[in-house]
Design a protein around this motif. Structure first.
Motif, short mmCIF file in Angstrom:
data_model
loop_
_atom_site.label_atom_id
_atom_site.label_comp_id
_atom_site.label_asym_id
_atom_site.label_seq_id
_atom_site.Cartn_x
_atom_site.Cartn_y
_atom_site.Cartn_z
N TYR A 1 0.80 -1.19 -0.07
CA TYR A 1 0.05 -0.05 -0.17
C TYR A 1 0.88 1.10 0.25
O TYR A 1 0.67 2.15 -0.74
CB TYR A 1 -1.14 0.16 1.22
N SER A 2 1.97 1.36 0.76
CA SER A 2 2.80 2.37 0.92
C SER A 2 3.65 2.66 -0.38
O SER A 2 4.07 3.62 -0.71
CB SER A 2 3.61 2.30 2.10
N ALA B 1 2.61 1.49 -3.55
CA ALA B 1 1.67 1.96 -4.75
C ALA B 1 1.50 3.34 -4.90
O ALA B 1 1.41 4.22 -4.03
CB ALA B 1 0.39 0.91 -4.48
N TYR B 2 1.10 3.61 -6.03
CA TYR B 2 0.51 5.23 -6.17
C TYR B 2 -0.66 5.01 -7.13
O TYR B 2 -1.13 3.88 -7.68
CB TYR B 2 1.49 5.70 -7.46
N PHE B 3 -1.36 5.98 -6.72
CA PHE B 3 -3.00 6.11 -7.34
C PHE B 3 -2.90 6.96 -8.46
O PHE B 3 -2.29 8.11 -8.54
CB PHE B 3 -3.92 6.64 -6.19
N ASN B 4 -3.27 6.50 -9.47
CA ASN B 4 -3.55 7.45 -11.02
C ASN B 4 -4.85 8.08 -10.75
O ASN B 4 -5.87 7.26 -11.15
CB ASN B 4 -3.27 6.21 -12.11
N TYR C 1 -5.21 2.10 -8.69
CA TYR C 1 -3.73 2.26 -8.22
C TYR C 1 -2.80 1.38 -9.11
O TYR C 1 -3.09 0.44 -9.79
CB TYR C 1 -3.70 1.10 -6.92
N GLU C 2 -1.55 1.85 -9.33
CA GLU C 2 -0.57 1.13 -9.93
C GLU C 2 0.59 0.83 -9.24
O GLU C 2 1.01 1.41 -8.27
CB GLU C 2 -0.22 2.30 -11.15
N LEU D 1 4.49 0.77 -9.73
CA LEU D 1 5.47 1.64 -10.64
C LEU D 1 6.72 1.28 -10.16
O LEU D 1 7.33 0.75 -9.09
CB LEU D 1 5.38 3.09 -10.46
N ASP D 2 7.61 1.32 -11.32
CA ASP D 2 9.31 1.27 -10.98
C ASP D 2 9.42 0.02 -10.44
O ASP D 2 10.09 0.00 -9.36
CB ASP D 2 9.38 2.59 -10.26
N ARG E 1 13.10 -1.63 -13.75
CA ARG E 1 12.38 -0.32 -13.58
C ARG E 1 11.19 -0.24 -14.52
O ARG E 1 11.32 0.83 -15.05
CB ARG E 1 13.33 0.77 -13.44
N VAL E 2 10.30 -1.10 -14.47
CA VAL E 2 9.17 -1.23 -15.13
C VAL E 2 8.13 -0.68 -14.40
O VAL E 2 7.85 -0.91 -13.20
CB VAL E 2 8.98 -2.52 -16.32
N ASN E 3 6.79 -0.37 -15.16
CA ASN E 3 5.64 -0.06 -14.39
C ASN E 3 4.64 -1.22 -14.98
O ASN E 3 4.50 -1.78 -16.05
CB ASN E 3 5.05 1.12 -14.94
#
Lengths: 764, 764
Positions: free
Chosen positions: B446-447, B449-452, B458-459, B461-462, B472-474
Motif C-alpha cells: 500500500y505504501s 503503490a501510487y494512485f493514478n 492504483y498502479e 510503478l518502477d 524499473r518497469v511499470n
C-alpha cells in the motif's frame, strides 16, 4: 570599443570552429564562416531555418541550400585556396555591429606572383532571401586570373543527401539551381546574379551538382578588380507561388538596387537591432566584446516567422537535428522579451503552432494534454530518438531517456509563454493559442502525476531533470517546481479569461472539454509535493535519493574516465551513481523561482551544488552566475558569466558526446550571458507589476547601460557603482513602476531619474 | 532402478562441477564432492547453513568450517592424490538414497606398486553435527603407508578469510580446532576422533592452520586396512554452552556407538525422507533418475532450524553469498509443503524471524511495512548490493536494481506463507508470526503503490519483475498479481483472525497500529490495476511499454554479443531494449494463477513468450514446463522438465554473469523439476478445499506414483495412462476431497479408489 572579431592565418584544424565563430545570417538562413573557395569538405553550410528533411531511417534535420557564394580564383593555371596555397597573409573579420563577414588573403603563387583577395558578404536583414557578396582582387604581376563563381549544389549533409532532382539553368544572365527535398518534396531554389565592371571573358559551366560562371581576366599588375554577386534563396515554404521564379526576380531587383544600397538597407536594420539590444559596459573591454558577441549570435538567427523557433545550435549547421529544445524558452527568450518583444512573440507562437505534435506525443505515452517534444522541429513531433548516444565502448546505440522523461519541457513552454505575457502585457497571445497551450500543459501534468495516498500528496515520478546524468528520478525539484508553476499559470489563465473574455473562455473550455480538469488542477496545485530545504543544511535534495549517491569529487571522478568521449550519464555512466551533476538543476530552479527562497537557502545550495557540477552543458554556467549575483557575490558569478559569454569565441565546449558531434554555436549560452549581465549583475527582476533593480556589478565594471522594453514601454538604464539612472522613453504611454533600494519609484514618460544606490555587501 | 550417480576417472577441469554434482550434507552442513586428499585448491567446502561472516567491505557470505575429513596417503615416501598420481582406476559414486559419498581409487606408485583406496562418507541426518568416514586401503606389494588425516583449517573463502584465531588441541585422543568468525566472533569448533583396528605408529602434527594425525603402517601385500573417522562440528549459534566441548563430546559418543550404528541411524532417517518424498516413474529411466536426483538435492540441504532457509545455491559453497532468494518460496517450498510440511514450516518461519530486517529495508526506502531482502541472510537485512555485476567492457561495477526494485519478493513471502497455511491447514503459523508478516507485506505494498487519479486506479510503478533484463518497469503483470494476492491474503488473514482468534486479532491490530490500513487495503484491492489479455491476441503485455520494444529473435540477438560473459540486462545490455526476456515472467504468473485465466489465454501467452525467453535463469524452464502441461501439451513441457531436472547432472548452466562466478547447485530448478512432475504432468492442483487431479503424462511415461501430504492427511497417488488410483492413508483423520474428471470424489481413511481417466486431447 571594438565590434570586430578577427582571426589571422589559416589552419585546417580550426576550420570547423571558425565556421561557427564567424557565422553570419539573418534568421532565415545561417551561413558558416568558411571561405569563398570552400566546399562541403570545410563544412560550408547555408542552413535554412525551419526547412527539415528526412532520408530513410536517418535523423531528420534542417537542409543546407546550394551554396550560391562559391567562388575560386585561379592564377595562371594555379588554383588559389587557403587550404592548398602558400599564404602571405590571411585574415577573417566579423563585424558584429552589421553582421558582415570579410576575408582578406594574399596568396603566394608558385611563379612568385602575389594575388590579393578580399571579399565582404552579408545576409540581408532588410530582404531576408538576399545575400550580397563583394569580391575584390589584384595581383602584383600581370597574370591571367580565372574566377569560377556560381552555385555549388554538392552540399554538406549529416544525414543526407537531402537535395534530389537538382536542376540548373541560366535565364537573362541569372543562373539558378533548384532541388527537391526527399521527404516532403519542398522546392529549394537558389539564383545568382553578378555585376562586373571590368573586361572579362565569361562562360557558364554546368556540372551535375553545380552551375558556375567562368570569368577570365587578363589582370594588370597592381590594378584592383571588383565584382558583386547577389544570391537569392526561396523555398516552397515561403509565401510565393514559385520559389524558383521568386529567387530570380529577387536577383533582378538586387541588380537594380545595386550593392551599396542593399548593404545600407541591411546595415540600417542592424542599427535598429542594436538600438534595442545593445549593452555598454565601462571598465571591462573583454566582457563588453563577449557580451555583444553573444547578443550578435542571438540576433543573427532570430526568426522572422512564427512557425520557426531557434534551434539549440542556432543556424550553425545541421547539428542537433536543427531541433528546438527548452533552451529557447529558458535561455534565449528573456533577451528577446526584454529587448525585442516582436521576435519573442514569434518564439512563443511557435509553440502554439506545434501544439498538435505535443498532443500526439502525450497520446503516444498514454497521457492527456500537451507533452512537448524534447527536440522540436517544424511539426512539433519529437525528433529525439530513444537511442540518442552511441556507447564508445561497444559502439552500440545507448538507450537514453531524453525523449521519454524530460517532462519539464511542457512546463518550460508554459513558463516561457507566461513570462512573455506578463512582461509584455500582450494578452492577445493568450487568445491567439497561448491559453490553450498552457491549459494543455497543465492537463498533461495532471495526467502524468501520481497520487501518493499514503502521504496524501501528488508526486512527479520517473523524470529526467536538467541534470541529464541522472535519468528517471522521482520528485526532481526543478521539475516539480515547473509543474507547480504550470498549474498556477493555468489557474491564472482561466481566471483572466473568465473575467475578461467570457465568450472565448466558454468556447475554449468546451472545445477542450476542460471542465473536470479545472477541479483537478486546483486540487493538484494544493497537494503537489515540493521537496523542502533541509532544516539544518538548507540544501534541497535534487531528487529523491540524491543524497544516497556516492559523494565523489569531480576531479576524482575524472580519473575514472577510460575513453575521452565516453558519456557520463546513461545506465552505466561514471556520474550516474554519484552526486556529480551535468548542469545546474536545483540552481536553475533557484534562479527561476528566486523570489520563493531565502538568501540563505540560495547561498547554501549554490555552495553545495557548485563543486558537484560538471558543466557538461553550455547551459549551466550562466545559471551559477545568476544565482551568485542574486546572493550578492558578483565575483563568483563573473567567471561563470565570462565562460558563458565567450563559449563561441574560445570554442572551449564539448565537441562530442559518445560518437556524436555536437559542435556549433551556443545560443542558449549567448542568451545566458545576457541574463547574467542584465538579470544578474544589473539585478533587473521584473514581474507584471513592477521592475525591481538590485545591482551587484563585478568589481571591474564601472558601469553598465542598456535599454529595456516592458509592457510596451521603453526605458534606458545606467548603473554605476553609486547610482542607478532610469530614463523612460518619451514615446511611452504609461508610467514605469520601479522598485529600487526597497522603495517604489515611478518614472514618468520622458523622465530621467538618478538614484543613489549603495551596495549592501553585508549579505555576502 | 538405480539410485546411484557415478563418475569415472579424474580430470581437473571437472573438479568444480563434480564438487557440486556429488554434494552431500544434512541441512546443517553441506560438503562438496571433493576427494579426501583435496584442499581449498580443489574447492573443498564444508559450508555451515546460516552462519555468515563479513570481512571488511567484502560481501557477507556463509563460512566454511575447518575440514575435518582431510586425509592423504603416502606410499613409500610418495604422496598419492588424484590430481598428481597415475591412476589405474578412479570412481566417484553418490548414493542418493542414503546420501553417502564413495570414492574408490587405485593409484599407480612409481615403484610399480598399486595402492587401492576406498572411502565412504556421510553427514548424519540422525545427528546433524556428526560426520562419518570409513577409509579402506590395501597395496599389491608390501610397503610403508603413511596416512595424514585430521583437520585442515586453511579453508576456501570467496570473500574471506572468515576464520580467525585458529586454536588446535588434542584431548583424550580427540583432536580439535576452534576459530572465531571476524564479524560476530562466532565460535566454530571441529573435533575429530579416529578408530583404528590395525597396528600403526601414530603421532599428531600441529601446523598454524591444521592439526593432523600421522599414521604409519607397514602394509602387507593384499591385506585390507580400514579405519573410521568421526568429525563433529558445532558453532556458538547452536544451543550448547561451549561449542568446542560439544564437538568433543559428540566424537566421544560416536566412538561409543561405532560406525555401523551411526551409519544405520543415518540411513533410517533417509528412508523416512524417501517414504514421504519418492516418486516412481515407469517407462522413463532418465526422468526417474533425474527427478530423484533433484529431490535428493532438496533433501540434502533441508534445514533443521527455523532460523535458516535454503540459499539459491544450496549448501554447495559460498556462491551467491549463501543468500536466500524468492527461489525458496516459489520453487522449493511446494515440494516440502506437499511432502514434508515440517520442513516447509521451518522455511516459512524463517521469514517470520527476518521480519525485522524487512521492516528496516522498507524504512530505508521510505516505505512502511515489510520489504523483504532480495538476498536474505541471517538477520533479514539485504545482502544484495547496488552494484551486483561487473561490466565486462569497462571492468566497472554496474548499477543494478535487484535490491531496490524487485518488490515482488514481499509478495512471494506472503504467497509462500499462505500456500503453506492453506495446504497444510496449520493455522498456528498465522498466530506464530505469519499473520504479522502477511499484514506487513500488504502494508508495504500500500505504501509503495501510487494512485493514478486520472485513471482511478492504483498502479505498481518502477519495479523489476522476474525478467531482470528489464529493470524499473511499470505495472509488471507478475508483480501486480503478487501484490493483489498479498492484499487478498491479508484480508483473508484479518477475517480469519477476527472470526476465530479475536483476542490475538485485537492485539495484533493494536500492536501494528493497523486499523487505518485495513480500509486502505480494501480500497487498493478493489482498485488495483491489472493488465488484461489483449482482446485479439490474448497476449498479456509483460509491463507497460513492453510491446514497443524491439522484437528481435533470440538467435539474432545472440549475434550481437561481443563478450561471452557480458550481462544482457542493465542500462546498456543487449536485451534491455528488446522483447527478449531473461526468464518466465508472465508465464510464471500464469502458472501461479492458473485458475484465473482461460486455456486460450495461457496457450496464447506460452506461444508468445516462449520464443522470446532466453532462460538466462535456471528458474525459467520448469515454469514453461508447468504451463505447457497445464494447457495439455506434455511434450512441449517435457523438454523443459528435463532441462530443469538435469541441470546439476549435466552442469549446463551459466557459470558467470559479468565477472561474477555463479556456479553451484540449483535447488530452485530441483524444486521446479518436482513441480513439473507432480503439479504439471500429474496435474495436482490443490487448494484449501480439495485436491484436483488432471494429469497429462508425457507419452513415454507409463505411470507416475507418489505420496502427498495435505492438511495433515496422507495419500498415495498412482497415475497410469488410463487410471488414477488414490489411496488414503490408514492413519488419516479426515476424508480426502478430490476432483477428478470434473467430479468431486471422496476418499475415506484407508480407502483406495481406482478411477478411469481419459485424456482430453482435443484442447491441445
Amino acid at each position: 570599443m571594438s565590434w570586430l572579431i578577427n582571426n589571422l592565418g589559416y589552419t585546417e584544424d580550426k576550420t570547423a570552429h571558425n565556421g561557427s565563430k564567424f557565422l553570419i545570417g539573418n534568421g532565415y538562413m545561417g551561413y558558416r564562416g568558411t571561405m569563398d573557395e570552400h566546399t562541403k569538405e570545410q563544412l560550408v553550410s547555408c542552413v535554412l531555418a525551419g526547412v527539415y528533411d528526412k532520408v530513410g531511417d536517418s535523423w531528420r534535420e534542417p537542409i543546407n541550400a546550394p551554396n550560391g557564394l562559391f567562388t575560386t580564383l585561379n592564377c595562371d593555371g594555379e588554383v588559389l585556396t587557403v587550404q592548398s596555397s602558400q599564404l602571405e597573409k590571411h585574415e577573417q573579420v566579423l563585424d558584429i555591429k552589421h553582421a558582415i563577414h570579410t576575408r582578406e588573403t594574399i596568396f603566394e603563387v608558385s611563379n612568385g606572383n602575389l594575388v590579393h583577395l578580399k571579399s565582404d558578404r552579408f545576409f540581408s536583414l532588410d530582404d531576408i532571401h538576399l545575400v550580397g557578396l563583394q569580391l575584390t582582387f589584384s595581383a602584383v604581376q600581370d597574370c591571367t586570373i580565372v574566377i569560377e563563381t556560381g552555385i555549388d549544389g554538392d552540399v554538406w549533409d549529416i544525414n543526407g543527401p537531402h537535395l534530389s532532382q537538382l536542376a540548373t539553368g541560366a535565364t537573362n544572365g541569372i543562373i539558378h539551381m533548384s532541388a527537391l527535398t526527399q521527404e516532403m518534396g519542398y522546392q529549394v531554389a537558389v539564383s545568382e546574379a553578378i555585376e562586373i565592371d571590368f573586361a572579362a571573358k565569361q562562360q557558364i559551366i554546368t556540372a551535375p551538382q553545380s552551375i558556375l560562371r567562368q570569368i577570365t581576366v587578363e589582370a594588370t599588375a597592381g590594378e584592383e578588380y571588383t565584382f558583386n554577386k547577389y544570391v537569392s534563396v526561396f523555398t516552397s515554404l515561403d509565401s510565393v507561388e514559385d520559389a524558383g521564379h521568386a529567387a530570380q526576380l529577387s536577383c533582378h531587383n538586387a541588380l537594380k538596387s545595386g550593392y551599396d544600397t542593399l548593404l545600407l538597407n541591411h546595415k540600417q536594420q542592424w542599427v535598429k537591432y542594436w538600438e534595442k539590444a545593445d549593452i555598454s559596459i565601462v571598465g571591462d573591454d573583454d566582457a563588453q566584446l563577449a557580451l555583444r558577441y553573444s547578443m550578435y549570435h542571438l540576433l543573427v538567427i532570430a526568426p522572422h516567422s512564427e512557425k520557426v523557433s531557434i534551434p539549440a545550435r542556432g543556424l550553425s549547421g545541421q547539428v542537433y537535428k536543427g531541433a528546438v529544445f527548452w533552451d529557447t524558452e529558458m535561455f534565449m527568450l528573456p533577451f528577446f522579451v526584454y529587448t525585442n518583444p516582436e521576435i519573442a512573440r514569434r518564439l512563443v507562437k511557435y509553440r502554439c503552432h506545434t501544439l498538435g505534435g505535443a498532443r500526439l506525443k502525450a497520446i503516444e505515452y498514454g497521457f492527456r494534454g500537451a507533452y512537448y517534444a524534447w527536440e522540436s522541429q517544424d511539426t512539433g513531433e519529437d525528433a529525439c530518438t530513444l537511442f540518442n548516444i552511441t556507447d564508445v565502448f561497444t559502439n552500440r546505440p545507448m538507450r537514453t531517456y531524453f525523449r521519454d522523461k524530460q517532462v519539464h519541457i511542457s512546463g518550460d513552454v508554459a513558463y516561457g509563454l507566461w513570462k512573455y505575457y506578463t512582461l509584455t502585457g500582450d494578452e492577445s497571445i493568450l487568445l491567439d493559442g497561448g491559453a490553450e497551450v498552457i491549459l494543455e500543459c497543465a492537463r498533461f501534468f495532471y495526467s502524468y502525476a501520481y497520487f501518493n495516498k499514503d502521504k496524501n500528496r501528488y508526486e512527479i515520478l520517473d523524470v529526467t531533470g536538467p541534470d541529464e546524468y541522472h535519468e528517471r528520478v522521482n520528485n526532481n525539484i526543478f521539475t516539480n517546481q515547473m509543474v507547480k508553476y504550470t498549474l498556477e499559470v493555468a489557474l491564472q489563465t482561466l481566471d483572466l479569461l473568465e473575467r475578461k473574455y467570457g465568450e472565448e473562455y466558454s468556447k475554449l473550455i468546451n472545445q477542450l472539454n476542460y471542465q473536470a480538469d479545472i477541479a483537478h488542477i486546483h486540487e493538484m496545485n494544493e497537494l503537489l509535493y515540493m521537496p523542502q530545504p533541509d532544516s539544518e543544511s538548507l540544501v534541497i535534495e535534487q531528487f529523491d535519493g540524491y543524497h544516497k549517491l556516492e559523494d565523489v569529487n569531480l576531479k576524482e571522478l575524472k580519473t575514472r574516465v577510460i575513453h575521452p568521449n565516453e558519456y557520463y550519464g546513461g545506465g552505466n555512466g561514471i556520474a550516474t551513481s554519484t552526486k556529480i551533476i551535468k548542469q545546474a538543476d536545483t540552481i536553475a530552479m533557484l534562479n527561476m523561482f528566486k523570489n520563493n527562497y531565502s538568501h540563505e537557502v540560495k547561498k547554501a545550495n549554490w555552495s553545495y551544488y557548485e563543486p558537484r557540477t560538471e558543466h557538461g552543458s553550455s547551459l549551466s554556467h550562466c545559471l551559477y552566475s545568476l544565482v551568485a549575483a542574486d546572493i550578492g557575490n558578483a565575483e563568483w558569478g563573473y567567471k561563470y558569466f565570462m565562460k558563458s559569454a565567450t563559449i563561441d569565441l574560445t570554442g572551449e565546449s564539448k565537441q562530442y558526446v559518445g560518437t556524436l558531434y555536437i559542435g556549433g554555436t551556443h545560443p542558449a549560452a549567448n542568451g545566458g550571458a545576457w541574463m547574467s549581465a542584465v538579470l544578474g549583475f544589473a539585478g533587473v527582476n521584473a514581474n507584471e507589476h513592477q521592475i525591481l533593480i538590485n545591482p551587484k556589478l563585478p568589481d571591474k565594471w564601472e558601469s553598465i547601460a542598456f535599454n529595456l522594453s516592458w509592457k510596451g514601454q521603453k526605458m534606458s538604464i545606467t548603473i554605476t557603482k553609486l547610482a542607478i539612472v532610469i530614463r523612460a522613453d518619451r514615446t511611452n504611454t504609461a508610467t514605469l513602476p520601479f522598485e529600487i533600494n526597497g522603495e517604489a519609484i515611478e518614472c514618468q514618460t520622458g523622465q530621467e531619474l538618478s538614484l543613489n544606490f549603495h551596495y549592501d555587501r553585508s549579505i555576502i
